[in-house]
Motif scaffolding. Sequence first.
Motif, PDB file in Angstrom:
ATOM      1  N   LEU A  13       0.423  -0.982   0.124  1.00  0.00           N
ATOM      2  CA  LEU A  13       0.092   0.078  -0.113  1.00  0.00           C
ATOM      3  C   LEU A  13       1.064   1.410  -0.585  1.00  0.00           C
ATOM      4  O   LEU A  13       0.727   2.157  -0.873  1.00  0.00           O
ATOM      5  CB  LEU A  13      -1.295   0.115   1.545  1.00  0.00           C
ATOM      6  N   VAL A  14       2.202   1.328   0.872  1.00  0.00           N
ATOM      7  CA  VAL A  14       2.741   1.918   1.392  1.00  0.00           C
ATOM      8  C   VAL A  14       3.475   2.720  -0.326  1.00  0.00           C
ATOM      9  O   VAL A  14       3.320   4.005  -0.933  1.00  0.00           O
ATOM     10  CB  VAL A  14       3.824   2.341   2.221  1.00  0.00           C
ATOM     11  N   LEU A  15       4.215   1.022  -0.717  1.00  0.00           N
ATOM     12  CA  LEU A  15       4.423   1.668  -2.359  1.00  0.00           C
ATOM     13  C   LEU A  15       3.897   2.161  -3.451  1.00  0.00           C
ATOM     14  O   LEU A  15       3.461   2.368  -4.423  1.00  0.00           O
ATOM     15  CB  LEU A  15       4.943   0.421  -2.908  1.00  0.00           C
ATOM     16  N   VAL A  16       2.479   1.690  -3.596  1.00  0.00           N
ATOM     17  CA  VAL A  16       1.776   1.886  -4.641  1.00  0.00           C
ATOM     18  C   VAL A  16       1.084   4.056  -4.187  1.00  0.00           C
ATOM     19  O   VAL A  16       0.758   4.815  -5.284  1.00  0.00           O
ATOM     20  CB  VAL A  16       0.115   1.726  -4.131  1.00  0.00           C
ATOM     21  N   GLY A  17       1.334   4.030  -2.986  1.00  0.00           N
ATOM     22  CA  GLY A  17       0.871   5.405  -3.065  1.00  0.00           C
ATOM     23  C   GLY A  17       2.395   6.338  -2.884  1.00  0.00           C
ATOM     24  O   GLY A  17       1.876   7.491  -3.477  1.00  0.00           O
ATOM     25  N   THR A  18       3.356   5.735  -2.899  1.00  0.00           N
ATOM     26  CA  THR A  18       4.476   6.351  -3.402  1.00  0.00           C
ATOM     27  C   THR A  18       4.511   6.485  -4.603  1.00  0.00           C
ATOM     28  O   THR A  18       5.351   7.799  -5.702  1.00  0.00           O
ATOM     29  CB  THR A  18       6.310   5.699  -2.554  1.00  0.00           C
ATOM     30  N   CYS A  19       3.910   5.414  -5.612  1.00  0.00           N
ATOM     31  CA  CYS A  19       4.116   5.882  -7.128  1.00  0.00           C
ATOM     32  C   CYS A  19       3.476   6.872  -7.238  1.00  0.00           C
ATOM     33  O   CYS A  19       3.450   7.375  -8.145  1.00  0.00           O
ATOM     34  CB  CYS A  19       4.415   4.561  -7.882  1.00  0.00           C
ATOM     35  N   GLN A  44       7.976   1.352   7.647  1.00  0.00           N
ATOM     36  CA  GLN A  44       7.436  -0.023   7.615  1.00  0.00           C
ATOM     37  C   GLN A  44       8.950  -0.730   7.620  1.00  0.00           C
ATOM     38  O   GLN A  44       8.547  -1.718   7.423  1.00  0.00           O
ATOM     39  CB  GLN A  44       6.850  -0.152   6.640  1.00  0.00           C
ATOM     40  N   GLU A  45       9.813  -1.192   6.854  1.00  0.00           N
ATOM     41  CA  GLU A  45      10.930  -1.241   6.900  1.00  0.00           C
ATOM     42  C   GLU A  45      11.401  -2.123   8.115  1.00  0.00           C
ATOM     43  O   GLU A  45      11.633  -3.073   8.222  1.00  0.00           O
ATOM     44  CB  GLU A  45      12.233  -0.544   5.685  1.00  0.00           C
ATOM     45  N   SER A  46      11.165  -0.639   9.228  1.00  0.00           N
ATOM     46  CA  SER A  46      12.148  -1.258  10.688  1.00  0.00           C
ATOM     47  C   SER A  46      10.919  -1.611  11.131  1.00  0.00           C
ATOM     48  O   SER A  46      10.141  -1.763  10.920  1.00  0.00           O
ATOM     49  CB  SER A  46      12.687   0.154  10.886  1.00  0.00           C
TER      50      SER A  46
END
Length: 174
Positions: A13-19, A44-46
């Motif tokens: 979800l964060v990746l889609v929002g970033t794109c 979210q990676e940590s």
Amino acid sequence: MADFIQALDPAKLVLVGTCLSFATSAFAAPSYNLPIFLFGHIAQESSEAIQSLQLFTALLTASGIYDIVWLARNEQNWFMRLLTILILILKVPTALAFATSLRQRGAQFGGLGIRANDLAGATVWSMPGGFTSGGGSGGYQSVDDPEPTPTPRAAAPPPANHQQQSAPGAYQSV
């Protein structure tokens, strides 16, 4: 509904929002969306960054309100307006997925991140140079340790001629 939210992948979800935010950043669009989603991508990676995830979830929720105000006050072409609305809609399941993820990790949002009225909390940091929060390594006393009791020492006898003796060429204090 809760099963649907738990099945969502916060990273995707964060990746889609970033794109989507990156695609709209070159045009007349809210400029704050890209930095917020980039922060969320890093947070979210940590696996130990509960406070960062709480902050991201709060920022994402608050930016949804800003998106509504921004859409009402600014004009865009139809395609950019559609992408901005899609980002706004995407923020709802993203915030819910992160809130669910935080709840599974044991974090709570009530009381500004203070869990069960624990104002002191555990200290899990150390300062450079040997100052530590626990254990007192390096010869330094930590803040939490009781002050050690001094051991009495016998006074050294004064020199026989009561004059300060020094080596030749050494500095003398006045």
